[in-house]
Design an enzyme around this catalytic site. Structure first.
Site, PDB file in Angstrom:
ATOM      1  CG  ASP A 104     -26.384 -59.256  39.039  1.00 55.02           C
ATOM      2  OD1 ASP A 104     -26.938 -58.271  38.511  1.00 55.02           O
ATOM      3  OD2 ASP A 104     -25.326 -59.759  38.602  1.00 55.02           O
ATOM      4  CG  HIS A 134     -25.115 -59.720  44.342  1.00 55.42           C
ATOM      5  ND1 HIS A 134     -23.906 -59.042  44.342  1.00 55.42           N
ATOM      6  CD2 HIS A 134     -25.047 -60.642  43.356  1.00 55.42           C
ATOM      7  CE1 HIS A 134     -23.138 -59.544  43.384  1.00 55.42           C
ATOM      8  NE2 HIS A 134     -23.805 -60.503  42.770  1.00 55.42           N
TER       9      HIS A 134
END
Length: 340
Positions: A158, A303
């Site tokens: 992400d 992430h």
């Protein structure tokens, strides 16, 4: 004491710094998305590093600012003028709000991020949305994992792209021949189209993660639509492909938001394994959590942006090798969600 407001818009970020009288302390500055490191150095290079104020729709800067040792506060809608359909309130308003009423703002914590102080609100939104989520799940439009009978795992990343970490992640995935799914924020997708093109060339899938990583329940339907549509356009422009995969920042939702996403013809993808790598808990913790919790059909949340992601990069080899040793196959989310 200096106070800096940072506003966001399609072209990047606006920075306005005021002094203790509310007067402009240095000329306002604007920074395109790819110049975020320069924005940080601009703040650190002032005679006094200012207290920074962002609003709740700006979830792409706080981690990087705090990693640089800058104090960041979040201003919520109740203490700000109305936001436009796309973009934040002006930077000067944010700076002067910090000066006038810093105690009414939330000081962000690095281990809690932009959602600092909103955890109970997030949990309440999850609970209130159960019925709405069940409806879209039955329609095949909401997933937290895939088929539990297929030994497949999807790695997802992400908040990117962000140099140098996204390219480092891509290097590791390329070395192992592992596909992944990247949920990109529009503001950085626009800044680094060549990185998105590399993702597609390597066989990865892209998803939509909004433009500025906002807290969705605070948006109107038109504001949410602008976030989604502009991000989709940035991804399509960079890659020539359109995505209908969507991941809400923080998993945030309300019954209204779930309904709006359904109307936008999106498939919402959550996760069932999250080592909270954005908190930088240590390389061994990140890889160990994934290896301990991954099951057939798991969607792993990682992430590649939002701050220092060196631990995430360093954890990938052990994570991948450990899952391969357990005979898992790596797939992109599209394949994981496909039923035979």
């Amino acid at each position: 004491m200096l106070y800096s407001g940072i506003a966001w818009g399609e072209a990047g970020f606006e920075v306005h710094v005021v002094d203790a009288r509310g007067e402009t302390a240095v000329p306002p500055a604007t920074f395109a998305q790819a110049r975020t490191p320069e924005l940080i150095e601009h703040l650190r290079g002032l005679p006094q590093t200012p207290v920074v104020v962002v609003e709740s729709t700006n979830g792409v800067l706080d981690g990087r600012l705090m990693a640089a040792g800058i104090e960041v506060h979040r201003a919520d809608p109740a203490v700000l003028p109305a936001r436009p359909r796309f973009g934040s309130v002006p930077a000067l308003d944010l700076a002067r709000t910090g000066l006038a009423n810093l105690a009414a703002l939330t000081r962000l914590e690095r281990a809690r991020g932009t959602q600092t102080g909103l955890e109970d609100v997030l949990a309440a939104g999850y609970a209130a949305s159960t019925e709405a989520v069940n409806r879209v799940t039955a329609q095949g439009r909401w997933f937290a994992h895939g088929d539990r009978d297929r030994p497949e795992v999807a790695l997802t990343f992400d908040d990117g792209p962000q140099p140098p970490y996204t390219d480092q992640v891509l290097d590791v995935l390329e070395r192992y021949g592992v596909p992944a799914t990247f949920f990109c924020v529009g503001t950085y997708a626009k800044a680094y189209p060549e990185t998105l093109a590399r993702m597609v060339e390597q066989g990865h899938t892209l998803g939509n993660h909004t433009w500025s990583h906002p807290f969705l329940p605070e948006l109107t339907r038109s504001q949410l639509a602008e976030q989604v549509e502009r991000t989709g356009d940035a991804i399509a422009e960079a890659t020539g492909t359109k995505t209908t995969l969507f991941r809400p920042p923080y998993g945030s939702r309300s019954p209204e938001v779930v309904g709006w996403l359904g109307e936008m013809d999106l498939t919402t993808v959550l996760w069932d394994v999250a080592p909270d790598d954005w908190q930088m808990p240590g390389t061994d913790f990140i890889s160990g959590t994934v290896l301990d919790e991954a099951r057939a059909g798991s969607i792993v949340l990682l992430h590649d942006s939002g701050g220092d992601r060196s631990q995430t990069v360093a954890s990938l080899s052990d994570m991948i090798e450990g899952l391969l040793a357990r005979d898992f196959r790596f797939v992109v989310v599209d394949d994981l969600l496909t039923t035979d």
